[in-house]
Design a protein around this motif. Structure first.
Motif, mmCIF file in Angstrom:
data_model
loop_
_atom_site.group_PDB
_atom_site.id
_atom_site.type_symbol
_atom_site.label_atom_id
_atom_site.label_comp_id
_atom_site.label_asym_id
_atom_site.label_seq_id
_atom_site.Cartn_x
_atom_site.Cartn_y
_atom_site.Cartn_z
ATOM 1 N N GLY A 170 12.153 4.138 8.947
ATOM 2 C CA GLY A 170 11.202 4.531 9.970
ATOM 3 C C GLY A 170 11.702 5.668 10.815
ATOM 4 O O GLY A 170 12.829 6.095 10.769
ATOM 5 N N GLY A 171 10.824 6.191 11.650
ATOM 6 C CA GLY A 171 11.205 7.272 12.545
ATOM 7 C C GLY A 171 11.366 8.569 11.826
ATOM 8 O O GLY A 171 10.723 8.874 10.853
ATOM 9 N N GLY A 172 12.294 9.404 12.290
ATOM 10 C CA GLY A 172 12.531 10.695 11.701
ATOM 11 C C GLY A 172 11.801 11.774 12.458
ATOM 12 O O GLY A 172 10.811 11.549 13.142
ATOM 13 N N ASN A 173 12.318 13.006 12.399
ATOM 14 C CA ASN A 173 11.693 14.126 13.084
ATOM 15 C C ASN A 173 10.394 14.513 12.392
ATOM 16 O O ASN A 173 10.351 14.703 11.194
ATOM 17 N N GLY A 174 9.348 14.656 13.144
ATOM 18 C CA GLY A 174 8.092 15.121 12.582
ATOM 19 C C GLY A 174 7.246 14.034 11.968
ATOM 20 O O GLY A 174 6.232 14.332 11.347
ATOM 21 N N SER A 175 7.586 12.754 12.125
ATOM 22 C CA SER A 175 6.762 11.687 11.572
ATOM 23 C C SER A 175 5.458 11.600 12.363
ATOM 24 O O SER A 175 5.412 11.892 13.557
ATOM 25 N N THR A 176 4.400 11.202 11.658
ATOM 26 C CA THR A 176 3.072 11.156 12.277
ATOM 27 C C THR A 176 2.552 9.729 12.288
ATOM 28 O O THR A 176 2.477 9.076 11.241
ATOM 29 N N ALA A 177 2.197 9.238 13.456
ATOM 30 C CA ALA A 177 1.650 7.881 13.569
ATOM 31 C C ALA A 177 0.221 7.868 13.046
ATOM 32 O O ALA A 177 -0.595 8.716 13.415
ATOM 33 N N ILE A 178 -0.070 6.941 12.182
ATOM 34 C CA ILE A 178 -1.417 6.808 11.621
ATOM 35 C C ILE A 178 -2.206 5.758 12.377
ATOM 36 O O ILE A 178 -3.417 5.873 12.573
ATOM 37 N N GLY A 179 -1.527 4.716 12.815
ATOM 38 C CA GLY A 179 -2.198 3.643 13.547
ATOM 39 C C GLY A 179 -2.009 2.315 12.845
ATOM 40 O O GLY A 179 -1.142 2.151 11.991
ATOM 41 N N SER A 180 -2.822 1.370 13.191
ATOM 42 C CA SER A 180 -2.741 0.035 12.596
ATOM 43 C C SER A 180 -3.719 -0.079 11.434
ATOM 44 O O SER A 180 -4.851 0.424 11.507
ATOM 45 N N MET A 181 -3.268 -0.750 10.374
ATOM 46 C CA MET A 181 -4.126 -0.989 9.217
ATOM 47 C C MET A 181 -4.109 -2.471 8.905
ATOM 48 O O MET A 181 -3.119 -3.183 9.141
ATOM 49 N N THR A 182 -5.212 -2.945 8.364
ATOM 50 C CA THR A 182 -5.386 -4.373 8.091
ATOM 51 C C THR A 182 -5.117 -4.675 6.623
ATOM 52 O O THR A 182 -5.525 -3.913 5.742
ATOM 53 N N VAL A 183 -4.437 -5.789 6.389
ATOM 54 C CA VAL A 183 -4.188 -6.246 5.025
ATOM 55 C C VAL A 183 -5.453 -6.919 4.505
ATOM 56 O O VAL A 183 -5.939 -7.903 5.082
ATOM 57 N N GLY A 184 -5.995 -6.377 3.404
ATOM 58 C CA GLY A 184 -7.233 -6.914 2.852
ATOM 59 C C GLY A 184 -7.046 -7.749 1.607
ATOM 60 O O GLY A 184 -8.005 -8.335 1.091
ATOM 61 N N GLY A 185 -5.803 -7.834 1.102
ATOM 62 C CA GLY A 185 -5.568 -8.634 -0.092
ATOM 63 C C GLY A 185 -4.109 -8.602 -0.505
ATOM 64 O O GLY A 185 -3.338 -7.715 -0.110
ATOM 65 N N VAL A 186 -3.712 -9.598 -1.289
ATOM 66 C CA VAL A 186 -2.352 -9.702 -1.823
ATOM 67 C C VAL A 186 -2.449 -9.823 -3.338
ATOM 68 O O VAL A 186 -3.231 -10.637 -3.851
ATOM 69 N N PHE A 187 -1.657 -9.008 -4.076
ATOM 70 C CA PHE A 187 -1.709 -9.046 -5.531
ATOM 71 C C PHE A 187 -0.324 -9.304 -6.116
ATOM 72 O O PHE A 187 0.704 -9.083 -5.454
ATOM 73 N N GLU A 188 -0.323 -9.798 -7.333
ATOM 74 C CA GLU A 188 0.953 -10.053 -8.011
ATOM 75 C C GLU A 188 1.628 -8.725 -8.358
ATOM 76 O O GLU A 188 0.960 -7.791 -8.806
ATOM 77 N N PRO A 189 2.945 -8.616 -8.161
ATOM 78 C CA PRO A 189 3.642 -7.354 -8.412
ATOM 79 C C PRO A 189 3.525 -6.929 -9.879
ATOM 80 O O PRO A 189 3.504 -7.762 -10.789
ATOM 81 N N ASN A 190 3.426 -5.619 -10.109
ATOM 82 C CA ASN A 190 3.481 -5.084 -11.466
ATOM 83 C C ASN A 190 4.035 -3.669 -11.396
ATOM 84 O O ASN A 190 4.022 -3.027 -10.342
ATOM 85 N N GLN A 191 4.515 -3.198 -12.543
ATOM 86 C CA GLN A 191 5.212 -1.919 -12.587
ATOM 87 C C GLN A 191 4.294 -0.709 -12.449
ATOM 88 O O GLN A 191 4.750 0.387 -12.143
ATOM 89 N N MET A 192 3.015 -0.873 -12.676
ATOM 90 C CA MET A 192 2.110 0.269 -12.644
ATOM 91 C C MET A 192 1.758 0.671 -11.215
ATOM 92 O O MET A 192 1.502 1.852 -10.931
ATOM 93 N N LEU A 193 1.745 -0.308 -10.315
ATOM 94 C CA LEU A 193 1.333 -0.049 -8.938
ATOM 95 C C LEU A 193 2.504 -0.196 -7.984
ATOM 96 O O LEU A 193 3.414 -0.998 -8.206
#
Length: 865
Positions: free
Chosen positions: A644-667
């Motif tokens: 986190g942090g770093g020079n020049g980082s841009t805050a986007i805001g808060s985002m909501t979790v809409g789902g949970v998926f099983e891990p896979n190598q493609m995503l």
């Protein structure tokens, strides 16, 4: 006693031939490995040493052309290498000739539009002529260097492969649209990558920068020093003048050469280690053959050794006489092995050269280590293998001279052996199971150590296991082959120790082969499932080099006729609650047509609402669930650690979790809509474009996509099956290489079977003569010996296959944490094939001993003393 040992070696030349051959093969493998790796390493060092001969200092910008985005790096004009940097360095007192270098991926197509060579070895560079109008790095053999946009020059090898001559139109491509260019020159170069089969395309500097980097940017600057200026002094001058930015590396020509040499040395060292491991396996298999041979020789010479004891020879003298025999055989066979090893090294060099004509080559390097270490290993292994038989020989009582035959093992010794074997095997299997239960890399050490203990313990228990296992096939042998089959079973269990020692050689080979096969099938299945299970699209479009696809190419793909849905699969890296995570992006409107991630909660519809989907691992680690909110920001300059942090980082805001998926190598662990990513990172990486067709994955749609990209040689359009085949090809290649290396140990095991049967026939001459006398014909004798060999081979192979599958299961347990969805898959067809091949090995190995047994004279055999 020394003369006695020498006489015994000369008197039993036939009996010891197979043992000597096994030692020779093992030693030859060791020597050949050392000669080949030393020769290849020296040739590569010589080749790479030419790369920096004219360079005093090189400044490299490793971020140039890497696909990193301006928005993430906060890159300024002053933090890159450009013409101003070149002029600043050229003005330094110690600098003689300064040159800006452009380098990056550039592919060349042949007349049929197919890529020449491999994508990972396809490079492009700038042609920078001096005042004479020539670039000394690339002397032209024909034509001239490129001077403007649309002109290129090719190395001689690439031009020959493509069938090009000066004036021809050549199609080239990087990560953008393909271009038609005019070939103005063909050059020669000592570039090691080109010499190893790679392609090199030269463009004028402006065109090279536009295609591979950004206008005005260089990937590196090379500087030569004025007379009297040392490399280190020039390095100090240049470092003081470099622009701001922490991604530049300055190195002297000597440092570059040393690093290259170290890299080559490390790579050849790893290769040598792998080859030596397989050579050690062959020698380990040879130990069983050597020990078995000396045990049988001593059993056959009971009277002789007992008479030596009776006339005054001490136990020590008898032991030494057997060890001297082993020393003589080991020395002769090992010296022959070194000679054969030099031939093997030359053969391996020729084979590699034929597979890759551009591979650096040179004269054979026969180091003192190869001449000394290889024979020393062979001699030591032989002598150590003979220690137990020698000790056993010294214990033969003088009274044994009054009787002949083998001295059977006492019940006490067999009991002690079985107890030790049970403890060692049980402990090893327990360690393996414990390591597998960890489910992480922490279990690899106990699994490896436990597998070694289990293997040793099972070797010790093989005599105990041989009787019940072989007894199971007794009725089958009797039913199929009658009396010869029954006799074969009885012969196989008559001397359990000898049967076990013979079968152990095949057990080692089949344990390794079956374990590798199960591991390959399991990993292949897991990777296949991880990569393709979530893909619902008909085609995955990417570059052969796995570089980014340009926006122009993405737009071309979307316009291809026959497409019902398509979306670039973008990738970026953002902070989520202060933790850096990789993010995949897809168009929310087409996600359900292109992807089918396994959702454990929520749904993909959340993407259209501006929400994110997270993998199960992220949800568990960050304690997230549907409805949770996370603070998101982009990464700034220098913030590539994921903290986190770093020079020049841009805050986007808060985002909501809409789902949970099983891990896979493609995503990636976080999935978002491309629209949300584009708001804050419009230049996100695009490695893949997923495409769905109106009529499914048809050849017409595949060709339509290729046509839409102007038949770009870099673009690959793959179905799910194509992706599977690509992964399977990699695994199959690795397995075939392992099988080839293990073939040496299997060959040594075959020699062991032949050796044991041949000596067993000699030992049973009287018995065979009696069988012939009471009516068993020559064909029956042959069948008896062959079936005995097949039974012993199948016994060893069965134990090996079972143990190999168990070890593979345990290793898979330690890989579960790093390979998602890994389960143990046993390819039963291949396991049965291995057993069938083991039976065939036994049949072939018995041909000569069986023929010899059938030709024994009846009367001479009966009167054998």
């Amino acid at each position: 006693m020394f003369r006695t040992a020498l006489r015994n070696v000369l008197a039993h030349k036939g009996r010891l031939l197979m043992t000597a051959l096994a030692i020779m093969l093992g030693t030859a493998f060791v020597a050949g490995t050392m000669v080949f790796s030393d020769t290849l390493g020296q040739a590569m060092k010589n080749s790479y040493s030419k790369s920096y001969s004219d360079i005093a200092v090189q400044v490299t910008d490793y971020s140039a052309g890497s696909g990193a985005r301006t928005s993430q790096k906060g890159e300024r004009a002053s933090s890159r290498l450009d013409d101003a940097t070149v002029r600043q360095i050229a003005a330094l007192p110690g600098a003689d000739r300064t040159q800006g270098v452009v380098s990056g991926f550039t592919a060349v197509a042949d007349h049929k539009g197919k890529l020449i060579g491999e994508a990972w070895t396809a490079r492009g560079a700038n042609y920078a002529p001096d005042a004479s109008g020539k670039d000394s790095r690339y002397p032209m053999a024909d034509g001239r260097g490129p001077q403007k946009s649309g002109e290129i020059a090719l190395d001689r090898s690439t031009a020959d492969k493509g069938g090009y001559k000066v004036g021809d139109t050549v199609r080239i491509a990087a990560n953008g649209p393909a271009l038609n260019t005019t070939l103005t020159g063909i050059f020669t170069t000592d570039d090691p990558q080109v010499g190893s089969g790679g392609t090199l395309t030269l463009l004028d500097t402006a065109s090279a920068q536009k295609m591979m980097l950004t206008p005005g940017q260089f990937s590196s600057i090379t500087v030569s020093a004025k007379p009297g200026t040392s490399e280190d002094a020039l390095l100090g001058e240049i470092t003081a003048k470099l622009p701001g930015g922490n991604h530049f590396t300055t190195e002297t020509g000597q440092q570059l050469t040393d690093e290259q040499s170290k890299m080559i040395s490390d790579s050849t060292s790893a290769m040598k280690t792998m080859l030596l491991v397989f050579a050690a396996i062959s020698l380990f298999v040879g130990i069983f053959i050597i020990a078995n041979t000396f045990t049988m020789l001593i059993a056959q010479r009971t009277k002789e050794l007992a008479l030596l004891r009776a006339v005054g020879a001490s136990r020590r003298q008898v032991t030494e006489s057997v060890l001297v025999e082993a020393l003589l055989i080991g020395a002769i066979a090992s010296i022959a092995g070194v000679v054969a090893g030099i031939g093997i090294g030359a053969g391996m060099q020729a084979l590699v050269g034929s597979l890759n004509s551009g591979m650096p080559t040179g004269p054979l390097v026969i180091s003192p280590a190869a001449l000394l270490v290889a024979p020393a290993v062979g001699i030591v292994v032989t002598v150590l293998s003979a220690v137990l038989p020698a000790v056993r020989a010294s214990r033969i009582a003088p009274v044994a001279a009054m009787s002949g035959g083998d001295q059977p093992a006492t019940q006490k010794s067999l009991l002690i052996r079985n107890i030790i074997g049970s403890v060692v095997a049980g402990g090893g299997l327990a360690l393996v199971a414990m390591g597998a239960a960890t489910g992480s890399s922490a279990g690899r050490l106990p699994v490896g150590f436990g597998a070694a203990l289990a293997l040793i313990g099972i070797f010790v228990l093989l005599p105990l296991l041989s009787r019940p296992v072989i007894a199971l096939v007794g009725p089958l042998l009797s039913g199929l082959a009658g009396t010869p089959g029954k006799l074969a079973r009885l012969n196989a269990v008559r001397n359990p120790r000898r049967t076990a020692a013979t079968a152990a050689a095949l057990t080692i080979g089949l344990t390794l082969v079956s374990a590798l096969t199960v591991l390959g099938a399991s990993v292949g299945g897991a990777v296949d499932k991880a990569v393709t299970s979530s893909m619902k699209a008909d085609f995955d479009v990417s570059t052969a080099s796995r570089t980014d696809l340009s926006p122009e190419v993405v737009a071309q793909i979307a316009k291809a006729p026959g497409i019902s849905a398509s979306s670039p699969l973008t990738n970026t890296y953002w902070n989520f609650d202060g933790t850096g995570r990789s993010v995949s992006g897809i168009d929310a409107g087409s996600v359900d047509q292109l992807l089918q991630p396994v959702m454990t909660s929520g749904s993909t519809a959340a993407l259209a609402k501006g929400q994110i989907l997270v993998s199960g691992e992220v949800a568990k680690e960050a304690n997230l669930s549907v409805g949770s909110t996370v603070k998101v920001s982009t990464l700034g300059t220098g913030d590539d650690t994921g903290n986190g942090g770093g020079n020049g980082s841009t805050a986007i805001g808060s985002m909501t979790v809409g789902g949970v998926f099983e891990p896979n190598q493609m995503l990636s662990p976080v999935l978002m809509s491309n629209a949300d990513i584009a708001k804050h990172d419009p230049a996100a990486n695009v490695h893949d474009v997923l495409v769905k067709g109106h009529d499914g994955p048809t050849g017409a749609l595949q060709q339509s996509i290729k046509d839409a990209t102007d038949s770009n040689p870099v673009i690959e359009v793959k179905t799910k099956q194509d992706m599977r085949d690509e992964f399977n090809k990699i695994i199959t290649f690795a397995l075939n290489m392992m099988y080839g290396l293990l073939a040496m140990s299997v060959l040594v095991a075959v020699l062991g079977v032949i050796n044991t049967l041949a000596m067993s026939v000699f030992e049973r001459k009287r018995e065979i003569g009696m069988l012939r006398a009471i009516g068993l014909d020559r064909g029956g004798i042959k069948r008896m010996v062959r079936l005995e060999s097949v039974v012993i081979s199948l016994f060893g192979a069965t134990i090996g296959v079972l143990l190999g599958c168990f070890v593979a299961w345990a290793v898979n347990g330690t890989l579960e944490s790093s390979i998602s969805g890994l389960t143990t898959l046993v390819p039963y067809g291949k396991m049965l094939l291995f057993l069938a091949l083991a039976g065939l090995v036994g049949l072939v190995a018995a041909m000569w001993p069986a023929r010899r047994a059938s030709k024994l004279d009846i009367l001479d055999s009966i009167k054998t003393d």
